[in-house]
Design an enzyme around this catalytic site. Structure first.
Site, PDB file in Angstrom:
ATOM      1  N   HIS A 261       0.661  -1.185  -0.111  1.00 50.71           N
ATOM      2  CA  HIS A 261       0.143  -0.119   0.017  1.00 50.71           C
ATOM      3  C   HIS A 261       0.979   1.220  -0.014  1.00 50.71           C
ATOM      4  O   HIS A 261       1.917   1.204   0.589  1.00 50.71           O
ATOM      5  CB  HIS A 261      -1.002  -0.011   1.144  1.00 50.71           C
ATOM      6  CG  HIS A 261      -2.060   0.845   1.116  1.00 50.71           C
ATOM      7  ND1 HIS A 261      -1.869   2.250   1.460  1.00 50.71           N
ATOM      8  CD2 HIS A 261      -3.386   0.653   0.645  1.00 50.71           C
ATOM      9  CE1 HIS A 261      -2.970   2.610   1.443  1.00 50.71           C
ATOM     10  NE2 HIS A 261      -3.924   1.950   0.715  1.00 50.71           N
ATOM     11  N   ASP A 318      -8.069  -5.541   0.248  1.00 54.45           N
ATOM     12  CA  ASP A 318      -8.281  -6.256  -0.799  1.00 54.45           C
ATOM     13  C   ASP A 318      -8.028  -7.914  -0.808  1.00 54.45           C
ATOM     14  O   ASP A 318      -8.451  -8.612  -1.554  1.00 54.45           O
ATOM     15  CB  ASP A 318      -7.806  -5.822  -2.382  1.00 54.45           C
ATOM     16  CG  ASP A 318      -8.578  -4.636  -2.534  1.00 54.45           C
ATOM     17  OD1 ASP A 318      -9.784  -4.638  -2.489  1.00 54.45           O
ATOM     18  OD2 ASP A 318      -7.941  -3.560  -3.184  1.00 54.45           O
TER      19      ASP A 318
HETATM   20  C1  SDX Z   1      -6.511  -0.070  -2.752  1.00 52.84           C
HETATM   21  O1  SDX Z   1      -4.472   4.302  -1.801  1.00 52.84           O
HETATM   22  C2  SDX Z   1      -5.577   3.551  -1.174  1.00 52.84           C
HETATM   23  O2  SDX Z   1      -5.834   4.036  -0.067  1.00 52.84           O
HETATM   24  C3  SDX Z   1      -6.421   2.462  -1.885  1.00 52.84           C
HETATM   25  C4  SDX Z   1      -7.315   1.615  -1.150  1.00 52.84           C
HETATM   26  C5  SDX Z   1      -8.625   2.335  -0.799  1.00 52.84           C
HETATM   27  O3  SDX Z   1      -9.306   2.030   0.149  1.00 52.84           O
HETATM   28  O4  SDX Z   1      -8.816   3.264  -1.477  1.00 52.84           O
HETATM   29  O5  SDX Z   1      -6.683   1.316   0.255  1.00 52.84           O
HETATM   30  C6  SDX Z   1      -7.580   0.407  -1.911  1.00 52.84           C
HETATM   31  O6  SDX Z   1      -6.274   0.127  -3.912  1.00 52.84           O
HETATM   32  C7  SDX Z   1      -5.603  -1.226  -2.095  1.00 52.84           C
HETATM   33  C8  SDX Z   1      -4.258  -1.774  -2.731  1.00 52.84           C
HETATM   34  C9  SDX Z   1      -4.782  -2.649  -3.666  1.00 52.84           C
HETATM   35  N1  SDX Z   1      -3.713  -2.749  -4.878  1.00 52.84           N
HETATM   36  C10 SDX Z   1      -2.914  -4.201  -4.794  1.00 52.84           C
HETATM   37  O7  SDX Z   1      -3.174  -5.126  -3.868  1.00 52.84           O
HETATM   38  C11 SDX Z   1      -2.137  -4.332  -5.840  1.00 52.84           C
HETATM   39  C12 SDX Z   1      -0.745  -4.984  -5.287  1.00 52.84           C
HETATM   40  N2  SDX Z   1       0.062  -3.711  -4.772  1.00 52.84           N
HETATM   41  C13 SDX Z   1       0.834  -2.828  -5.327  1.00 52.84           C
HETATM   42  O8  SDX Z   1       0.996  -3.163  -6.746  1.00 52.84           O
HETATM   43  C14 SDX Z   1       1.534  -1.870  -4.650  1.00 52.84           C
HETATM   44  O9  SDX Z   1       1.638  -2.418  -3.378  1.00 52.84           O
HETATM   45  C15 SDX Z   1       0.463  -0.408  -4.661  1.00 52.84           C
HETATM   46  C16 SDX Z   1       0.205  -0.202  -6.147  1.00 52.84           C
HETATM   47  C17 SDX Z   1      -0.730  -0.722  -3.958  1.00 52.84           C
HETATM   48  C18 SDX Z   1       1.259   0.325  -3.815  1.00 52.84           C
HETATM   49  O10 SDX Z   1       2.466   0.570  -4.422  1.00 52.84           O
HETATM   50  P1  SDX Z   1       3.252   1.963  -4.627  1.00 52.84           P
HETATM   51  O11 SDX Z   1       3.545   2.647  -3.460  1.00 52.84           O
HETATM   52  O12 SDX Z   1       3.427   2.535  -5.888  1.00 52.84           O
HETATM   53  O13 SDX Z   1       4.846   1.127  -4.690  1.00 52.84           O
HETATM   54  P2  SDX Z   1       5.693   0.150  -5.649  1.00 52.84           P
HETATM   55  O14 SDX Z   1       4.338  -0.367  -6.727  1.00 52.84           O
HETATM   56  O15 SDX Z   1       6.534   1.188  -6.421  1.00 52.84           O
HETATM   57  O16 SDX Z   1       6.324  -0.807  -5.038  1.00 52.84           O
HETATM   58  C19 SDX Z   1       7.526  -0.449  -4.077  1.00 52.84           C
HETATM   59  C20 SDX Z   1       8.173  -1.878  -3.850  1.00 52.84           C
HETATM   60  C21 SDX Z   1       8.565  -2.608  -5.536  1.00 52.84           C
HETATM   61  O17 SDX Z   1       9.729  -2.899  -5.026  1.00 52.84           O
HETATM   62  P3  SDX Z   1      11.191  -2.590  -5.623  1.00 52.84           P
HETATM   63  O18 SDX Z   1      11.076  -2.199  -7.216  1.00 52.84           O
HETATM   64  O19 SDX Z   1      11.454  -1.308  -4.915  1.00 52.84           O
HETATM   65  O20 SDX Z   1      12.269  -3.530  -5.147  1.00 52.84           O
HETATM   66  O21 SDX Z   1       7.264  -2.902  -3.435  1.00 52.84           O
HETATM   67  C22 SDX Z   1       7.295  -3.939  -4.199  1.00 52.84           C
HETATM   68  C23 SDX Z   1       7.636  -3.458  -5.636  1.00 52.84           C
HETATM   69  O22 SDX Z   1       7.874  -4.581  -6.406  1.00 52.84           O
HETATM   70  N3  SDX Z   1       5.744  -4.122  -4.052  1.00 52.84           N
HETATM   71  C24 SDX Z   1       5.541  -5.603  -3.934  1.00 52.84           C
HETATM   72  C25 SDX Z   1       4.242  -5.544  -3.896  1.00 52.84           C
HETATM   73  N4  SDX Z   1       3.651  -4.065  -3.573  1.00 52.84           N
HETATM   74  C26 SDX Z   1       4.767  -3.469  -3.716  1.00 52.84           C
HETATM   75  N5  SDX Z   1       6.121  -6.818  -4.203  1.00 52.84           N
HETATM   76  C27 SDX Z   1       5.359  -7.697  -4.256  1.00 52.84           C
HETATM   77  N6  SDX Z   1       3.883  -7.830  -4.198  1.00 52.84           N
HETATM   78  C28 SDX Z   1       3.377  -6.710  -3.905  1.00 52.84           C
HETATM   79  N7  SDX Z   1       2.073  -6.567  -3.750  1.00 52.84           N
END
Ligand code: SDX
Length: 382
Positions: A261, A318
């Site tokens: 998140h 989620d």
């Molecule tokens: C919701 O914002 C809100 O409030 C949203 C929400 C709401 O109620 O409205 O809470 C609802 O949208 C929840 C989130 C649902 N999405 C997911 O579950 C999708 C999976 N998660 C992600 O893709 C990710 O965590 C995000 C998009 C939610 C947030 O990511 P950021 O802040 O944009 O960070 P990033 O994608 O750039 O990741 C940073 C690092 C990366 O690694 P490095 O490249 O630095 O080595 O963290 C890793 C990512 O690869 N990472 C994950 C991961 N999420 C982040 N690695 C594995 N699995 C994951 N799920």
């Protein structure tokens, strides 16, 4: 010399406004609506009460809640035109249809834009009330079934389930549906709420804003994550395969949906609440849902060990919602429409608050392309 600019990718860490609606404490894993703890609201209140709280900024007294419920019920029905529109697209993606229907609701309002807060609250009530009716109708038509009219003897969440499933849910299912609506009602300036605000900062009407919110909710990085998480669980199949699957996915740099998140760097409190319901539904669930429960618990354990404390990647709202939705009889393709139905109140509350001191959103981008190129007539281009 060009000016040095700092780009905040994804607006990470940028504050866009001041708000009294919702506090997300991403370090402590706490969430408050208008100052009230999410745990208390999920346990003790109802979605209707939470809607009142978010819209008006205070908990209702008994009379206020009764009046508010009456207004909500009065807006549940949808027009025949809207039903025809939904029927015309019964095979399309469910959130696309819901979004299109949201645009269409505004046609029934002869003055969709208003600068008056009281009028906008009335419009918000219309949106909050009609969206679950539309979502349920979409779900029914997708299965080739007839649309069911709302039942005014039922509360907001249980009426949604009734219109979708076709029978009145028992107390336990009604409570779970209500809790899921409460937990999805609001979450500060997430991507879809921001999209809503961007649209409404132009003084477009509130329906346009909510339509933009629904568009932004669709992707798997936001509201589509619960669907993606359950599809992953389906792919895993046997709970025994969970660890190998996660290991391989992470090695291949794939993200595990339902984890991570932008704001929470610890356990999302909503996921914690949802997790407690897995235990409660186990005894009454069939093999498929019980398998999903086992997979989700094994995946949660492994992800926390691997990426929890070290990388701040924890379960979000989620992750556990999939097995719970399925238990309630909500099919996978409807998950994001349920999220959208619950979130309407959050989107509307933010618009109403933002309009008190509206400022058009218009950020900048740093242009890094070429300039002053010579124009070559098309005949001379190779
Ligand atoms: C919701 O914002 C809100 O409030 C949203 C929400 C709401 O109620 O409205 O809470 C609802 O949208 C929840 C989130 C649902 N999405 C997911 O579950 C999708 C999976 N998660 C992600 O893709 C990710 O965590 C995000 C998009 C939610 C947030 O990511 P950021 O802040 O944009 O960070 P990033 O994608 O750039 O990741 C940073 C690092 C990366 O690694 P490095 O490249 O630095 O080595 O963290 C890793 C990512 O690869 N990472 C994950 C991961 N999420 C982040 N690695 C594995 N699995 C994951 N799920």
């Amino acid at each position: 010399m060009t000016e040095q600019v700092e780009i905040k990718e994804g607006l990470d860490g940028v504050y866009i406004t001041r708000s009294t609606i919702c506090k997300v404490d991403g370090q402590q894993g706490k969430l408050y609506y208008r100052g009230y703890k999410i745990e208390d609201l999920a346990e003790k209140s109802s979605y209707e009460e939470v809607c009142f709280l978010l819209l008006y900024g205070k908990l209702p007294n008994k009379t206020e809640l009764e009046d508010f419920n009456k207004k909500l019920k009065g807006e549940r029905k949808i027009s025949e035109n809207l039903k025809m529109l939904i029927k015309g697209f019964s095979t399309a993606n469910t959130l696309d249809v819901l979004r299109t229907a949201m645009s269409a609701i505004s046609y029934d309002d002869n003055q969709p834009y208003s600068a008056d807060e009281t009028e906008n609250i009335e419009k918000a009530i219309r949106i909050i009330s009609k969206t679950p009716t539309i979502a349920a109708a979409i779900g029914r038509l997708k299965q080739g079934k007839e649309i069911i009219e709302p039942d005014d003897s039922l509360g907001h969440a249980e009426n949604f389930l009734y219109m979708l499933i076709g029978s009145k849910p028992d107390k336990e299912k009604s409570k779970l549906m209500d809790v899921m609506f409460i937990l999805h009602a609001e979450h500060s300036s997430n991507a879809s709420t921001f999209a809503t605000l961007v649209a409404c900062s132009t003084l477009a009407d509130i329906y346009a804003g909510v339509t933009a919110g629904m568009a932004a909710l669709k992707g798997p990085l936001h509201g589509g994550a619960d669907e993606a998480a359950i599809r992953m669980m389906r792919e895993i199949g046997n709970p025994e395969n969970t660890e190998t699957y996660i290991e391989e996915a992470l090695a291949g740099k794939r993200k595990i949906m339902g984890f991570g998140h932008r704001v929470y760097k610890t356990y999302d409190p909503r996921a914690r609440i949802l997790k407690t319901y897995l235990d409660k539904i186990k005894a009454n669930s069939g093999e498929e849902i019980n398998n999903f429960i086992s997979i989700s618990l094994r995946a949660e354990k492994m992800m926390i060990e691997k990426l929890g404390k070290s990388h701040g990647i924890w379960p979000n709202v989620d992750f556990f919602s999939g097995p719970l939705y399925l238990y309630l009889g909500i099919r996978i393709e409807l998950f994001d429409t349920v999220f959208a139905s619950a979130r309407t109140v959050g989107w509307c509350s933010h618009v109403i608050e933002y309009w008190k001191n509206n400022k058009l959103f218009r950020p900048l981008e740093e242009y890094i392309g070429e300039l002053d190129l010579g124009y070559t007539p098309i005949e001379e281009r190779t």
